[in-house]
Design an enzyme around this catalytic site. Structure first.
Site, mmCIF file in Angstrom:
data_model
loop_
_atom_site.group_PDB
_atom_site.id
_atom_site.type_symbol
_atom_site.label_atom_id
_atom_site.label_comp_id
_atom_site.label_asym_id
_atom_site.label_seq_id
_atom_site.Cartn_x
_atom_site.Cartn_y
_atom_site.Cartn_z
ATOM 1 N N CYS A 82 0.826 -1.204 0.000
ATOM 2 C CA CYS A 82 0.000 0.000 0.000
ATOM 3 C C CYS A 82 0.865 1.262 0.000
ATOM 4 C CB CYS A 82 -0.987 -0.035 1.161
ATOM 5 S SG CYS A 82 -2.380 1.099 0.954
ATOM 6 N N HIS A 127 -3.687 -5.384 1.446
ATOM 7 C CA HIS A 127 -3.509 -5.716 2.853
ATOM 8 C C HIS A 127 -4.029 -7.134 3.070
ATOM 9 C CE1 HIS A 127 -2.421 -1.659 4.022
ATOM 10 N NE2 HIS A 127 -3.476 -1.187 3.375
#
Length: 489
Positions: free
Chosen positions: A330, A427
């Site tokens: 991310c 994630h």
């Protein structure tokens, strides 16, 4: 009438999240249609819900304890700090704006409306709603306009039990002092106490329990023992506990950024029997490792500046020169690119900065946050799943060689030409056993042991429910919650 119960704590980390998860699984075992709820959460660990929203990670775990998919109504107010003075405000799963403390305090009456709306929807759909407070109800400076603890309990007419951590010391002072700082109506709302993390012979504690009940007029519902090797995802604090490892583990290093987010991504690595995971903080240099992972961040440009100030960019460059592997997740993906643009100041002051330049991509932060639960496969065909939570949109030639191909037809992330660097927006990418094995193999572990993180979390939820059944007063709990006794077989 729908049952309800709120768990408040004498301090942060007293065990509120864990007790709510335990009660959720306890109620589910009895056939109760139960759901978790937290009015307001401040955390950088979050999860994507089935309705495309965003809630605190702890409530997603509690939803699993209930056998439910997470929903944005389970945590209608989520605050994600991006600096010491400001936070992103998320209402019922959607980003509202960025606010400082003063602005948010003025906004609280509207936030309370959203809280009560979500709570009522859950009550209409479930026979029992178990509510988690935040911090302590005795924070005097936060009492005005409170929506997280007694302010909510009073508005919803919800009974409360208070949990305290005896392992910290001063447990009786914590409980008596907390109760004393509440108003008379709030004191009446407290139906009992739970003492958490007790070690030793309960007989030695009994005189104190008798005194506490006599002093306060409130029952002690039970004393929960210290539970070793319990691994539920942390709401905020980084969990550094390491189970026993093999003699030659894979060494993984994660630099801890000031606004690190979703560090629960690393729990499957931390708990894997062949992985030695180290979180490296400010003032330390990155040690030699097989794999370095750049984590998610709530303020990517500021955290990238911090990374450079610590000398970690030089450490990573040396790591790559000696053949080490590098993964960005991310915000870490965005740092690995050539440039990060935040023209609207979504995370900090408007502006741009140069990335680390190891992948041919650029990122621009957009107001519309990407929130997706996804599944797909890695380059070697291994199944992978996870969730996207990011405002950045990345573009560039590096994306032509993706980290994963997703089942919705999109691709995710990037892989360097030499295979030394991977980057992903996913994630939770280590939670699927097949993906974990594949990524550990890529990082240099020749024969990764099979490891099922979801099965471990499920087993821990069962252990917690066992504790409730063994150590808490079942009849009183059911009476307070407003649910019928479990029928005899």
């Amino acid at each position: 009438m729908t049952g309800m119960l709120m768990v408040q704590g004498t301090t942060s980390d007293a065990g509120k999240s864990t007790l709510v998860a335990a009660l959720c699984r306890w109620a589910k075992r009895q056939g109760v249609n139960v759901a978790p709820f937290k009015p307001q959460n401040m955390a950088l660990n979050s999860a994507v819900t089935e309705d495309g929203g965003e809630i605190g990670r702890a409530q997603a775990v509690q939803a699993q304890a209930c056998g439910l998919p997470p929903h944005s109504d389970m945590n209608p107010v989520l605050l994600k700090p991006s600096s010491d003075m400001g936070a992103q405000v998320i209402i019922q799963g959607r980003v509202l704006n960025q606010q400082d403390a003063v602005s948010y305090h003025a906004y609280k009456p509207k936030a309370m409306q959203a809280v009560l709306e979500s709570f009522q929807r859950l009550r209409q759909q479930h026979a029992l709603v178990l509510v988690e407070g935040a911090g302590s109800p005795a924070e005097i400076n936060l009492r005005d306009g409170d929506i997280a603890n007694m302010g909510f309990a009073e508005a919803a007419d919800c009974p409360v039990i208070v949990i305290a951590d005896i392992d910290r010391g001063g447990v009786f002072a914590h409980l008596v002092g907390t109760l004393a700082l509440l108003s008379p109506s709030e004191q009446a709302r407290v139906k009992g106490f739970v003492i958490n993390r007790f070690r030793g012979d309960i007989a030695l504690l009994q005189p104190g329990l008798d005194w506490l009940e006599e002093r306060t007029g409130k029952p002690v519902l039970g004393v929960l023992p210290y539970l070793h090797d319990l691994h539920l995802e942390a709401e905020d604090a980084i969990d550094n506990r390491q189970p026993t490892k093999t003699s030659q583990p894979l060494n993984v290093v994660v630099p801890v950024l000031p606004r690190i987010s979703n560090h629960t991504d690393f729990d499957p690595l931390r708990l894997h029997p062949q992985v030695n995971l180290r979180f490296i903080g400010a003032g330390e240099r990155l040690p030699a490792a097989d794999l370095i992972i750049l984590p998610g961040s709530k303020n990517v440009r500021a955290d990238l500046a911090h990374l450079r100030q610590q000398g970690w960019a030089d450490d990573i460059q040396r790591h790559l020169r000696y053949g080490g592997k590098l993964l960005g997740i991310c915000g870490g993906l965005q740092m690995l690119g050539q440039r990060i643009d935040d023209p609207d100041g979504l995370e900090d002051q408007p502006g741009s900065c140069a990335g680390l330049g190891w992948l041919a991509l650029t990122t621009e932060l957009k107001a519309h946050k990407q929130l997706h639960q996804v599944s797909g496969h890695l380059a070697d065909g291994s199944a992978v799943s996870g969730y996207e939570i990011h405002a950045g949109i990345s573009q560039g030639s590096a994306l032509a060689s993706p980290f994963a191909v997703l089942s919705d037809g999109r691709t995710d992330g990037a892989r360097s030409d030499d295979g030394q660097i991977l980057a992903t927006y996913l994630h939770g990418c280590f939670e699927q056993p097949s993906a974990l094995t594949s990524l550990l193999n890529w990082a240099g572990l020749a024969q990764p042991a099979a490891f099922d993180y979801h099965a471990l979390r499920e087993a821990d939820l069962e252990r917690l429910a066992d504790l409730v059944e063994q150590h808490l007063d079942q009849a009183t709990l059911r009476s307070i919650c407003g649910i019928e006794a479990k029928p005899h077989a």
